[in-house]
Enzyme design. Sequence first.
Site, short mmCIF file in Angstrom:
data_model
loop_
_atom_site.label_atom_id
_atom_site.label_comp_id
_atom_site.label_asym_id
_atom_site.label_seq_id
_atom_site.Cartn_x
_atom_site.Cartn_y
_atom_site.Cartn_z
CB SER A 20 30.40 29.03 36.44
OG SER A 20 29.33 29.67 37.19
CB SER A 21 30.45 34.82 34.60
OG SER A 21 31.39 34.14 35.94
CG ASP A 73 13.11 28.29 38.85
OD1 ASP A 73 14.26 29.10 38.92
OD2 ASP A 73 13.33 27.45 39.85
CG HIS A 121 44.27 39.28 48.06
ND1 HIS A 121 42.76 38.58 49.48
CD2 HIS A 121 44.77 40.15 48.10
CE1 HIS A 121 42.47 40.36 49.49
NE2 HIS A 121 43.20 40.97 48.87
CB THR A 145 30.40 57.46 37.86
OG1 THR A 145 30.80 57.09 37.37
CG2 THR A 145 30.30 56.83 39.62
CE LYS A 175 25.10 53.75 37.95
NZ LYS A 175 23.58 53.30 38.10
CE1 TYR A 180 32.68 51.61 36.06
CE2 TYR A 180 34.27 50.51 33.76
CZ TYR A 180 34.13 51.55 35.21
OH TYR A 180 34.85 52.42 34.57
CG HIS A 182 38.02 49.46 32.92
ND1 HIS A 182 38.69 50.44 33.72
CD2 HIS A 182 36.57 50.03 32.20
CE1 HIS A 182 37.68 50.93 34.30
NE2 HIS A 182 36.28 50.98 33.62
CD GLU A 226 35.18 40.02 35.91
OE1 GLU A 226 34.57 40.22 35.58
OE2 GLU A 226 35.81 39.79 36.78
NE ARG A 279 49.84 45.40 42.25
CZ ARG A 279 49.02 46.09 41.27
NH1 ARG A 279 48.65 46.11 39.76
NH2 ARG A 279 48.13 44.65 41.23
CD1 TRP A 288 44.60 41.51 39.52
CD2 TRP A 288 42.95 40.45 38.59
NE1 TRP A 288 44.03 42.69 39.72
CE2 TRP A 288 42.89 41.83 38.90
CE3 TRP A 288 42.15 40.25 37.88
CZ2 TRP A 288 42.13 43.13 38.06
CZ3 TRP A 288 40.94 40.40 37.87
CH2 TRP A 288 41.19 42.04 37.21
CG HIS A 308 42.31 53.38 32.62
ND1 HIS A 308 41.03 53.81 32.94
CD2 HIS A 308 42.44 52.20 32.80
CE1 HIS A 308 39.98 53.03 33.80
NE2 HIS A 308 41.00 51.73 33.56
CG HIS A 309 43.89 49.20 33.57
ND1 HIS A 309 43.19 49.11 35.07
CD2 HIS A 309 42.17 49.10 33.28
CE1 HIS A 309 42.58 48.81 35.37
NE2 HIS A 309 41.85 49.23 34.06
CB SER A 324 19.27 52.22 42.69
OG SER A 324 20.22 53.00 42.09
C1 HEM Z 1 39.77 42.14 53.61
C2 HEM Z 1 40.36 43.67 53.15
C3 HEM Z 1 41.23 43.42 52.23
C4 HEM Z 1 42.98 43.78 52.47
C5 HEM Z 1 43.84 43.43 54.49
C6 HEM Z 1 43.15 43.35 51.12
C7 HEM Z 1 45.00 43.29 51.41
C8 HEM Z 1 46.00 43.65 50.29
C9 HEM Z 1 47.22 43.42 49.80
C10 HEM Z 1 48.42 43.40 51.02
C11 HEM Z 1 47.21 43.28 48.74
C12 HEM Z 1 48.27 43.56 48.09
C13 HEM Z 1 49.19 44.20 47.68
C14 HEM Z 1 51.08 44.32 47.43
O1 HEM Z 1 50.96 43.70 48.16
O2 HEM Z 1 50.73 44.48 45.68
C15 HEM Z 1 46.30 43.00 48.05
C16 HEM Z 1 45.64 43.00 46.45
C17 HEM Z 1 44.78 42.93 45.77
N1 HEM Z 1 43.37 42.76 46.44
FE1 HEM Z 1 43.27 43.05 48.56
N2 HEM Z 1 42.45 43.43 50.90
C18 HEM Z 1 41.06 42.90 50.75
C19 HEM Z 1 40.50 43.21 50.24
C20 HEM Z 1 39.65 42.46 48.88
C21 HEM Z 1 39.21 42.91 48.34
C22 HEM Z 1 37.44 42.38 48.72
C23 HEM Z 1 39.78 42.69 47.31
C24 HEM Z 1 38.24 42.88 45.95
C25 HEM Z 1 37.02 42.87 45.61
C26 HEM Z 1 40.91 43.17 47.03
C27 HEM Z 1 40.87 42.55 45.68
C28 HEM Z 1 42.55 42.49 45.59
C29 HEM Z 1 43.51 42.61 44.11
C30 HEM Z 1 42.53 42.46 42.83
C31 HEM Z 1 44.60 42.75 44.66
C32 HEM Z 1 45.99 42.66 43.68
C33 HEM Z 1 46.26 41.24 43.40
C34 HEM Z 1 47.94 41.48 42.70
O3 HEM Z 1 48.60 42.49 42.38
O4 HEM Z 1 47.74 40.59 41.58
N3 HEM Z 1 40.85 43.36 48.11
N4 HEM Z 1 44.98 43.04 48.85
CU LIG Z 2 40.25 50.08 34.12
#
Ligand code: HEM
Ligand SMILES: [Cu+2]
Length: 567
Positions: free
Chosen positions: A174-175, A110, A81, A333, A336, A262, A258, A260, A455, A144, A307-308, A273
């Site tokens: 790619s990026s 283009d 996820h 921030t 803005k 931004y 970090h 990332e 978590r 992640w 800070h992480h 904007s």
């Molecule tokens: C659609 C709605 C979303 C729900 C319901 C959701 C739910 C969750 C849940 C349940 C976890 C795991 C928490 C845990 O067990 O520690 C999680 C982790 C995470 N989510 Fe989401 N999320 C959503 C959207 C997003 C979006 C849009 C992003 C990024 C743009 C995102 C980024 C992350 C990241 C980076 C983690 C941490 C993964 C890790 O611990 O390795 N999530 N999310």
């Molecule tokens: Cu950070």
Amino acid sequence: MATYVAPVPQVSADRAEREVRGWTSWITTTDHKRIGIMYMVTTFIFFGLGGAEALMMRLQLGSPNNTLVTPQTYNQLFTMHGTTMVFLFVVPMMAGLANYFVPLMIGARDMAYPRLNALSYWLLLAGGIVFYASIFWNPPEAGWTSYVPLSSSTYTPSGGQDAWIYLVHLTGISSILGAINLYATIANMRARGMSWGRLPLFVWTILTYSVLIIFAMPVIAAAVTMLLTDRHFGTHFFDSTSGGSPLLWQHLFWFFGHPEVYIMVLPGFGVISEILPVFARKPIFGYKAIAASTVAIAFFGFLTWAHHMFTAPIPEAILVFVMISSYLVAVPTGVKILNWVATLWRGTIEFRTPLLFCVGGITIFLIGGLSGVLLATFPIDWQVNETYFLVAHLHFVLMGGAVFTIFAAIYYWFPKITGRMLSEGLGKASFGLMFLGVLSTFLIQHVLGLDGMPRRVYEYDNVGHLKLYNAISTGGSFVLALGVLVTIVNVARSLKVGVAAGPDPWKANTLEWFTASPPPANNFDVVPAIRSAEPMKDIRREVDRRSLDGRDRGAATVPAGNTQVGV
Ligand code: HEM
Ligand SMILES: [Cu+2]
């Protein structure tokens, strides 16, 4: 309002006609608009996959001691996820928007390197396929962040971790290629008269996004290569039992990680904007301050990675430095946000869906920013580190800064891409559900964190209010998902029956609205000279003046976009 009809340019119409046909024309295309569409569709599919993984996790956590998924599956779910949302949805979605709109907004035909552009897209797709192929064997499960030793061959020998490494490599290349391309395009291909001070603010954020990618991505590429050789070729970069340093992984990861953040939110700020002044019917307040604050956020963003790592063994003097630089990011921030508020202030506001997603996004982001300032205060972080407080924080930042702004962009630019309007009713319903969904899913998680729920756990006991709070959060996530679904229905419906949009349905300010919707293959037959940061206003004013004069001087003097342009 006068309508100016330019002569129909035969050549471009013919070319557009020839290029549209057949699926092979899509896989061989080097047109930035088609590549942009492929990026957007692909990344939205990954958003769906990442969302499904999120819902499975929330179902598992919906009640105490639930046994829907095994502990290992849960680990795989949050790893897939988080990785999917960051690497396969938000970052490449911004690349897709940039691909489609940067050339149009700066009056280019283009990107600077069209073939390289196609390569960037195909590398992204390859990365996604390699990563998702792992679900047929063993998905990665080290989070992640892939911290060592969790990601080492001792703890996770499975190929899933290697799939994660290849995903980072392929999407990283790619990026980087995409960023070089965008930078070159913006630096060299602007319309006559478009000085840096007249560059649309979205384009400013994409320029900054590109620079951030060029500085940050190579670092993670090096780190994952070291991880790969540690896992398979007997090196010990991160192996403490042989003199390596696990802390080195954390430094390399967050030096990338970090910035990332931004990379994910600055383009969204650019979208805000662009949209606010159009729907407040006033010029943006503080153009220069907003452009400068984008660059300032990016600069300070490179000083704050530790800070992480507040709970890692790092000297306290450095923690203080990192805390202060993190606070400093809040200043630009805040600049803005104040400028956005000033833009809306006393505007003639039209509450259309793109504006709602912007205002909702700012609100949600602000909540994430406030908890961010708390987390940057390391004695507070020591208390709530690795709890649901952090999960709440990161989702507020990314939901507000990225997801809501992406939805704002979809509602704002869909008419340009397809030539059809989205339904306002469905759009507002989608916004309402998503806004409520985000608040009910994630606000309560702050409390869960303060109550001590860690978590990355797959279950919890029925103590205190954990059961109730988790049930609220799970319920909220389904409301959020329903909101997303409404937008998908809206898009599918409008593709068939949407009202024709015309070239400039919002009476907007920037050059993409000068050409037809959808734009022909060559974008513009005539690119007007730019006289301000709001070229479309100049053009409309000019046309009005001429029609009031009662004399129409024809195509030779009034710049016109393509085929039929009503301004
Ligand atoms: C659609 C709605 C979303 C729900 C319901 C959701 C739910 C969750 C849940 C349940 C976890 C795991 C928490 C845990 O067990 O520690 C999680 C982790 C995470 N989510 Fe989401 N999320 C959503 C959207 C997003 C979006 C849009 C992003 C990024 C743009 C995102 C980024 C992350 C990241 C980076 C983690 C941490 C993964 C890790 O611990 O390795 N999530 N999310
Ligand atoms: Cu950070």
